[in-house]
Design an enzyme around this catalytic site. Structure first.
Site, mmCIF file in Angstrom:
data_model
loop_
_atom_site.group_PDB
_atom_site.id
_atom_site.type_symbol
_atom_site.label_atom_id
_atom_site.label_comp_id
_atom_site.label_asym_id
_atom_site.label_seq_id
_atom_site.Cartn_x
_atom_site.Cartn_y
_atom_site.Cartn_z
ATOM 1 N N GLU A 64 0.872 -1.166 0.000
ATOM 2 C CA GLU A 64 0.000 0.000 0.000
ATOM 3 C C GLU A 64 0.916 1.225 0.000
ATOM 4 O O GLU A 64 1.800 1.324 0.859
ATOM 5 C CB GLU A 64 -0.872 -0.023 1.268
ATOM 6 C CG GLU A 64 -1.876 1.089 1.270
ATOM 7 C CD GLU A 64 -2.822 1.059 2.474
ATOM 8 O OE1 GLU A 64 -2.801 0.072 3.237
ATOM 9 O OE2 GLU A 64 -3.563 2.035 2.629
ATOM 10 N N ARG A 94 4.737 -13.085 9.694
ATOM 11 C CA ARG A 94 5.386 -11.781 9.521
ATOM 12 C C ARG A 94 6.796 -11.860 10.061
ATOM 13 O O ARG A 94 7.064 -12.578 11.014
ATOM 14 C CB ARG A 94 4.686 -10.737 10.385
ATOM 15 C CG ARG A 94 3.445 -10.154 9.849
ATOM 16 C CD ARG A 94 2.942 -9.107 10.828
ATOM 17 N NE ARG A 94 3.268 -7.771 10.353
ATOM 18 C CZ ARG A 94 2.611 -7.179 9.358
ATOM 19 N NH1 ARG A 94 1.652 -7.792 8.729
ATOM 20 N NH2 ARG A 94 2.942 -5.962 8.980
ATOM 21 N N LYS A 109 4.075 0.784 9.614
ATOM 22 C CA LYS A 109 4.233 2.042 8.885
ATOM 23 C C LYS A 109 3.650 3.206 9.677
ATOM 24 O O LYS A 109 4.145 4.318 9.614
ATOM 25 C CB LYS A 109 3.568 1.938 7.510
ATOM 26 C CG LYS A 109 4.497 1.311 6.489
ATOM 27 C CD LYS A 109 3.880 1.297 5.115
ATOM 28 C CE LYS A 109 2.911 0.154 4.973
ATOM 29 N NZ LYS A 109 2.474 -0.060 3.582
HETATM 30 P P1 ATP Z 1 2.419 -2.185 7.871
HETATM 31 O O1 ATP Z 1 1.646 -2.688 9.032
HETATM 32 O O2 ATP Z 1 3.856 -1.938 8.169
HETATM 33 O O3 ATP Z 1 1.756 -1.018 7.216
HETATM 34 P P2 ATP Z 1 1.310 -3.768 5.858
HETATM 35 O O4 ATP Z 1 1.233 -5.239 5.818
HETATM 36 O O5 ATP Z 1 0.057 -3.021 6.098
HETATM 37 O O6 ATP Z 1 2.442 -3.371 6.853
HETATM 38 P P3 ATP Z 1 1.527 -3.411 3.051
HETATM 39 O O7 ATP Z 1 2.068 -2.275 2.281
HETATM 40 O O8 ATP Z 1 0.087 -3.684 2.972
HETATM 41 O O9 ATP Z 1 1.968 -3.192 4.559
HETATM 42 O O10 ATP Z 1 2.355 -4.726 2.748
HETATM 43 C C1 ATP Z 1 2.750 -5.151 1.474
HETATM 44 C C2 ATP Z 1 3.130 -6.591 1.546
HETATM 45 O O11 ATP Z 1 4.223 -6.766 2.432
HETATM 46 C C3 ATP Z 1 1.986 -7.425 2.085
HETATM 47 O O12 ATP Z 1 1.863 -8.582 1.283
HETATM 48 C C4 ATP Z 1 2.408 -7.761 3.479
HETATM 49 O O13 ATP Z 1 1.933 -9.006 3.860
HETATM 50 C C5 ATP Z 1 3.926 -7.754 3.371
HETATM 51 N N1 ATP Z 1 4.521 -7.419 4.666
HETATM 52 C C6 ATP Z 1 4.392 -6.271 5.357
HETATM 53 N N2 ATP Z 1 5.044 -6.339 6.536
HETATM 54 C C7 ATP Z 1 5.596 -7.564 6.585
HETATM 55 C C8 ATP Z 1 6.401 -8.253 7.548
HETATM 56 N N3 ATP Z 1 6.742 -7.678 8.693
HETATM 57 N N4 ATP Z 1 6.816 -9.506 7.255
HETATM 58 C C9 ATP Z 1 6.469 -10.080 6.092
HETATM 59 N N5 ATP Z 1 5.714 -9.498 5.153
HETATM 60 C C10 ATP Z 1 5.282 -8.259 5.385
HETATM 61 MG MG MG Z 2 -1.526 -2.799 4.764
#
Ligand code: ATP
Ligand code: MG
Length: 577
Positions: free
Chosen positions: A36, A279, A289
């Site tokens: 995102e 994760r 984020k």
């Molecule tokens: P955040 O909580 O940091 O915003 P998010 O999962 O909402 O993380 P996205 O931009 O939606 O962030 O994530 C993009 C991709 O990266 C998704 O497929 C998510 O599953 C993966 N991802 C994000 N954080 C992790 C993590 N800590 N370990 C493994 N994969 C991750």
């Molecule tokens: Mg997200």
């Protein structure tokens, strides 16, 4: 494509191998990385990037980069650019770049289809009422009074939602599944909500936006994704992912994907399978984020690429190599077990990688003058130093040597503690690459502080002389005072001083755990060959650690170095600077 680390087996790889063997998905492997664009990528994202791009590369498949931009209020083109830069920097390249917003017309047609099939309805309950109707983990939900509204009426209302007739939040399109389902995600989840917000890609064209659970599976399907890899918290969403795709049947309904044909974005749609993995969580840092954005906005760090940040741009600026980050995730592996990984493992990967590739240089960060009494003031010599002790291919450099040198203040002790093997009054030490000196005098300033130490160099211990191999306990590094270049050197440490800053027990938050000593800036003296490095070049300052010439601030004539990592793990034992 980055392919430097050995491939280790894990359960997702096994699933992919089995699917290829059985011919599922036509034997193909198509993955995607779907960030995102609401912030910069962090180390956790790197796990997903390495996994998705790695599998596609290994099995001759494709990996797409897809911006999941269905939440316009929080998204920004700056992030879209930064994410692309970071993915490329990490060593990967996408086959296809898409935005979920490319599919807005498909989402919309799919929603109309669900309404016509009697599988979706427009609900007039507001958010609070919907929450009250939803029930709890132990109690079933109740049907909305609008649930049995006919398809025609819902279709008319949905079209008017799309035309912008209604206020934000006044109506919602919901899937008609089961308000008593044990899995709360199946209790008539929202598909579309009204949100009159300008979108970074589509402007003001859409007053309604699809929900993540709906948009994500449809996006995967229209891209022909075979294996949709996500983190464990989506496990309970999988039945919904599968439900939407089953009802919509995108591969069997060309009318739904017609808008993509017109835009030249059509790919053969498929039926992706969602697979969840743990994760990546790392100690001494935060990786949400939301929290990283707060650190930036509240100026607790100097931006997203502050070298203390766990963002990829921060790690890059800190001097981490992409190879070290890939090696780290390869080593950690993929599982369904959530855990907190020790930051020391990542630091270890950086040391391991930099040990092999970083040329050696000398720098003095806390200078004390050492004067060699038996050399003339005019003495000027150039010594050939190997750039790397284990890699002759890195060649040699010329290091100026003179009568007056800088050494580290803590390499001299006037009243040595037990076990101190460096320079002491009357004692001997080896000057790296020169020979053995004996300390004969300590010169003080008016206030009593030590101004310089005077030494005699034993000429018999110089290179090629009979005593060159003579042993003394300590060897110290130095820089010729006359030739040294002044440098700004930033010594970084962990941003947080507890292993799990996310832990809020005791009423504290991550902000209470910021390490006040996470950055120290000193003025050091470096040998001329180090000053000549280009921005982003890395080196080992002997005995001090691995350093990188700062990506933004380092300039010819004004060197600026960041410490990537010390040579040894100083957190495992009491800290040594
Ligand atoms: P955040 O909580 O940091 O915003 P998010 O999962 O909402 O993380 P996205 O931009 O939606 O962030 O994530 C993009 C991709 O990266 C998704 O497929 C998510 O599953 C993966 N991802 C994000 N954080 C992790 C993590 N800590 N370990 C493994 N994969 C991750
Ligand atoms: Mg997200």
């Amino acid at each position: 494509m980055a392919q430097d680390t050995p491939v280790t087996q894990h359960f997702i790889r096994q699933i992919v191998q089995a699917d290829r063997a059985s011919g599922k998905h036509g034997g193909q492997v198509v993955t995607r990385f779907p960030p995102e664009p609401n912030g910069y990528l962090h180390l956790g994202h790197a796990k997903s990037i390495c996994l998705n791009f790695g599998l596609a590369a290994e099995f001759a498949g494709r990996c797409h980069l897809r911006f999941d931009d269905t939440n316009p209020a929080r998204e920004d083109p700056e992030y879209v650019q930064a994410i692309q830069d970071d993915v490329r920097w990490l060593g990967f390249n996408w086959d296809t770049l898409r935005h979920a917003s490319d599919y807005f017309a498909v989402f919309y047609l799919g929603a109309e289809k669900l309404i016509r099939l009697g599988l979706a309805y427009v609900d007039d309950l507001d958010a609070e009422q919907m929450r009250a109707y939803r029930g709890t983990l132990t109690e079933p939900g109740r049907n909305s009074p609008f649930r049995e509204r006919g398809s025609e009426e819902s279709l008319d209302l949905f079209r008017r939602m799309r035309a912008g007739e209604f206020a934000d939040g006044s109506r919602t399109l919901r899937a008609k599944i089961d308000m008593s389902a044990g899995n709360i995600n199946l209790r008539d989840p929202a598909i579309y909500r009204i949100r009159k917000v300008t979108h970074q890609n589509t402007g003001d064209v859409w007053p309604i936006y699809p929900m993540y659970d709906y948009a994500h599976c449809v996006s995967d399907a229209v891209e022909g994704i075979t294996h949709s890899l996500c983190t464990l918290e989506f496990e309970d969403h999988r039945p919904l992912y599968d439900w939407f795709l089953r009802q919509l049947d995108l591969p069997g309904d060309p009318a739904l994907t017609a808008p993509l044909r017109e835009k030249g974005l059509w790919l053969p749609p498929g039926t992706p399978q969602q697979i969840e993995f743990a994760r990546g969580n790392i100690s001494y840092t935060v990786m949400s984020k939301r929290k990283l954005l707060a650190l930036v906005q509240d100026k607790l760090v100097d931006g997203w690429d502050d070298p203390r940040m766990p963002t990829l741009s921060g790690l890059r600026r800190r001097g981490y190599t992409p190879a070290a980050i890939r090696m780290f995730w390869e080593r950690i592996g993929i599982s369904k077990q959530n855990s907190l990984i020790d930051l020391g493992v990542l630091e270890g990967c950086a040391r391991e990688d930099l040990d092999v590739r970083a040329p050696r240089r000398m720098a003095v960060l806390d200078p004390l003058k050492l004067v060699i009494g038996n050399l003339p003031d005019s003495h000027a010599e150039r010594l050939a130093f190997a750039n790397h002790p284990k890699d002759a291919a890195q060649g040699t450099r010329s290091v100026p040597f003179a009568r007056d040198l800088w050494i580290e203040r803590d390499d001299f002790m006037e009243a040595p503690v037990k076990g101190f093997h460096r320079l002491v009054p009357g004692g001997e030490v080896r000057l790296r690459g020169v020979g053995i000196v004996r300390c004969v005098d300590v010169v003080r300033r008016g206030d009593g502080a030590i101004a310089e130490v005077r030494c005699m160099l034993d000429p018999e211990t110089r290179h090629g002389m009979a005593g060159a191999e003579r042993k003394v306990k300590g060897t110290i590094h130095w820089v010729s005072a006359r030739d040294a270049v002044t440098a700004e050197v930033r010594l970084y440490d962990r941003l947080f001083n507890v292993p799990d800053p996310d832990d809020e027990t005791g009423g504290l938050t991550y902000r209470d755990h910021l390490n006040p000593h996470s950055r120290r800036v000193v003025t050091g003296y470096i040998e001329p060959a180090a000053a000549g490095l280009a921005a982003e070049d890395r080196c080992q300052f002997e005995r001090l650690g691995y350093f990188v010439a700062d990506r933004h601030d380092h300039a010819h004539g004004r060197p600026v170095f960041n410490r990537v990592v010390t040579l040894r793990d100083s957190w495992a034992k009491p800290a040594a600077s």
